[in-house]
Design a protein around this motif. Structure first.
Motif, PDB file in Angstrom:
ATOM      1  N   ASP A  80       0.808  -1.225   0.000  1.00 18.43           N
ATOM      2  CA  ASP A  80       0.000   0.000   0.000  1.00 18.43           C
ATOM      3  C   ASP A  80       0.836   1.268   0.000  1.00 18.43           C
ATOM      4  OD1 ASP A  80      -2.406  -1.475   0.061  1.00 18.43           O
ATOM      5  OD2 ASP A  80      -2.187  -1.766   2.228  1.00 18.43           O
ATOM      6  N   MET A  81       2.140   1.122  -0.217  1.00 27.17           N
ATOM      7  CA  MET A  81       3.039   2.271  -0.191  1.00 27.17           C
ATOM      8  C   MET A  81       2.634   3.297  -1.257  1.00 27.17           C
ATOM      9  SD  MET A  81       7.067   2.356  -1.248  1.00 27.17           S
ATOM     10  CE  MET A  81       7.738   1.945   0.329  1.00 27.17           C
ATOM     11  N   PRO A  82       2.558   4.568  -0.872  1.00 24.00           N
ATOM     12  CA  PRO A  82       2.347   5.591  -1.903  1.00 24.00           C
ATOM     13  C   PRO A  82       3.597   5.684  -2.784  1.00 24.00           C
ATOM     14  CG  PRO A  82       2.567   6.600   0.280  1.00 24.00           C
ATOM     15  CD  PRO A  82       2.637   5.116   0.470  1.00 24.00           C
ATOM     16  N   VAL A  83       3.436   6.179  -3.989  1.00 22.97           N
ATOM     17  CA  VAL A  83       4.576   6.281  -4.903  1.00 22.97           C
ATOM     18  C   VAL A  83       5.616   7.211  -4.281  1.00 22.97           C
ATOM     19  CG1 VAL A  83       5.325   6.993  -7.201  1.00 22.97           C
ATOM     20  CG2 VAL A  83       3.110   5.861  -6.912  1.00 22.97           C
ATOM     21  N   PRO A  84       6.821   6.674  -4.030  1.00 25.33           N
ATOM     22  CA  PRO A  84       7.862   7.480  -3.385  1.00 25.33           C
ATOM     23  C   PRO A  84       8.556   8.415  -4.380  1.00 25.33           C
ATOM     24  CG  PRO A  84       8.654   5.248  -3.737  1.00 25.33           C
ATOM     25  CD  PRO A  84       7.230   5.286  -4.221  1.00 25.33           C
ATOM     26  N   SER A  85       9.284   9.360  -3.836  1.00 23.76           N
ATOM     27  CA  SER A  85      10.090  10.266  -4.663  1.00 23.76           C
ATOM     28  C   SER A  85      11.272   9.496  -5.245  1.00 23.76           C
ATOM     29  CB  SER A  85      10.612  11.426  -3.810  1.00 23.76           C
ATOM     30  OG  SER A  85      11.561  10.940  -2.862  1.00 23.76           O
ATOM     31  N   GLU A  86      11.939  10.086  -6.214  1.00 26.36           N
ATOM     32  CA  GLU A  86      13.137   9.470  -6.803  1.00 26.36           C
ATOM     33  C   GLU A  86      14.210   9.240  -5.733  1.00 26.36           C
ATOM     34  OE1 GLU A  86      14.160   8.385  -9.922  1.00 26.36           O
ATOM     35  OE2 GLU A  86      12.078   8.562 -10.560  1.00 26.36           O
ATOM     36  N   THR A  87      14.367  10.194  -4.841  1.00 25.49           N
ATOM     37  CA  THR A  87      15.359  10.064  -3.775  1.00 25.49           C
ATOM     38  C   THR A  87      15.001   8.909  -2.852  1.00 25.49           C
ATOM     39  OG1 THR A  87      15.760  12.443  -3.866  1.00 25.49           O
ATOM     40  CG2 THR A  87      16.515  11.293  -1.882  1.00 25.49           C
ATOM     41  N   GLU A  88      13.736   8.817  -2.496  1.00 21.34           N
ATOM     42  CA  GLU A  88      13.290   7.754  -1.592  1.00 21.34           C
ATOM     43  C   GLU A  88      13.393   6.381  -2.251  1.00 21.34           C
ATOM     44  OE1 GLU A  88      11.747   5.808   1.836  1.00 21.34           O
ATOM     45  OE2 GLU A  88      12.870   7.640   1.485  1.00 21.34           O
ATOM     46  N   ILE A  89      13.025   6.270  -3.529  1.00 25.42           N
ATOM     47  CA  ILE A  89      13.098   4.956  -4.178  1.00 25.42           C
ATOM     48  C   ILE A  89      14.553   4.525  -4.304  1.00 25.42           C
ATOM     49  CG2 ILE A  89      13.091   5.620  -6.624  1.00 25.42           C
ATOM     50  CD1 ILE A  89      11.260   2.621  -5.048  1.00 25.42           C
ATOM     51  N   GLN A  90      15.456   5.462  -4.560  1.00 26.28           N
ATOM     52  CA  GLN A  90      16.870   5.090  -4.634  1.00 26.28           C
ATOM     53  C   GLN A  90      17.375   4.598  -3.294  1.00 26.28           C
ATOM     54  OE1 GLN A  90      18.750   4.932  -7.575  1.00 26.28           O
ATOM     55  NE2 GLN A  90      19.907   3.683  -6.140  1.00 26.28           N
ATOM     56  N   ARG A  91      16.930   5.250  -2.214  1.00 28.71           N
ATOM     57  CA  ARG A  91      17.304   4.795  -0.874  1.00 28.71           C
ATOM     58  C   ARG A  91      16.764   3.386  -0.623  1.00 28.71           C
ATOM     59  NH1 ARG A  91      15.487   3.855   3.842  1.00 28.71           N
ATOM     60  NH2 ARG A  91      13.360   4.529   3.473  1.00 28.71           N
ATOM     61  N   LEU A  92      15.531   3.147  -1.022  1.00 27.73           N
ATOM     62  CA  LEU A  92      14.932   1.824  -0.837  1.00 27.73           C
ATOM     63  C   LEU A  92      15.631   0.768  -1.692  1.00 27.73           C
ATOM     64  CD1 LEU A  92      11.178   2.858  -0.716  1.00 27.73           C
ATOM     65  CD2 LEU A  92      12.509   1.868   1.173  1.00 27.73           C
ATOM     66  N   TYR A  93      15.989   1.129  -2.932  1.00 31.30           N
ATOM     67  CA  TYR A  93      16.743   0.202  -3.794  1.00 31.30           C
ATOM     68  C   TYR A  93      18.070  -0.179  -3.134  1.00 31.30           C
ATOM     69  CZ  TYR A  93      13.841   0.882  -8.037  1.00 31.30           C
ATOM     70  OH  TYR A  93      12.840   0.905  -8.970  1.00 31.30           O
ATOM     71  N   ASP A  94      18.795   0.847  -2.676  1.00 32.76           N
ATOM     72  CA  ASP A  94      20.103   0.591  -2.049  1.00 32.76           C
ATOM     73  C   ASP A  94      19.947  -0.286  -0.813  1.00 32.76           C
ATOM     74  OD1 ASP A  94      21.264   2.169  -4.004  1.00 32.76           O
ATOM     75  OD2 ASP A  94      21.477   3.932  -2.719  1.00 32.76           O
TER      76      ASP A  94
END
Length: 184
Positions: A84-98
């Motif tokens: 149910d996560m809202p679409v994160p920002s580019e910065t947040e998705i990169q943090r989550l990817y890492d």
């Protein structure tokens, strides 16, 4: 294709470069399932051959955040853990990817390799299932065939997908495009 040929084609108004995923081909399900199948080799809590529906729907919603194919593994994990996560920002998705990549204990290159190998295995072992998870958008097959019937070399596909996968999908639609016109 050489730079000179590209410039010549641009000046002759004969160059058409098309993206593949999301433009010609609806591949979100195949990408998500490929990410899942790869993740099954990494995370022991993934035991089913395909992702749960809520994770796949979350992946579909988050898919525009994907820049390269191997990130599907990371994005599917994020979708699985946070459907149910809202679409994160580019910065947040990169943090989550890492963060997700670090949790695997493997390098980025190893993940890229296992992702490609997993797709190859799927295509080899069950090509019909692999093809069933994606399709060209309505009208694309006919439009490509008509365009490719012109006696020019103007159509090129530029994609983050590896060339061999594009060739398989086009072959299933009875579309032939020269190897030097697919840029993956």
């Amino acid at each position: 294709m050489s730079y000179g040929m590209i410039v010549k084609n641009i000046h002759s108004n004969r160059l058409l470069c098309l993206d593949f995923d999301g433009v010609l081909c609806d591949s979100v399900m195949e990408t998500g399932v490929s990410g899942w199948k790869t993740g099954c080799k990494i995370w022991p809590d993934w035991t089913t051959p395909e992702p749960p529906d809520d994770a796949l729907q979350a992946f579909r919603r988050l898919r525009p955040l994907l820049h390269t194919g191997f990130e599907a593994v990371l994005l599917m994990r994020i979708a699985f853990e946070h459907p149910d996560m809202p679409v994160p920002s580019e910065t947040e998705i990169q943090r989550l990817y890492d963060q997700t990549l670090n949790s695997t204990g493997i390098s980025k290159q190893e993940l890229i390799d296992v992702f490609g190998k997993t797709r190859d295995e799927w295509i080899t072992n069950d090509p019909d299932d692999w093809l069933s998870k994606q399709r060209l958008y309505p009208g694309i097959s006919a439009a490509l065939k008509t365009t490719l019937a012109c006696p020019t070399d103007c159509v090129h596909i530029v994609t983050t997908k590896q060339e061999r996968f594009v060739k398989e999908l086009l072959k299933a639609e009875d579309i032939t495009l020269a190897n030097n016109r697919i840029h993956g």
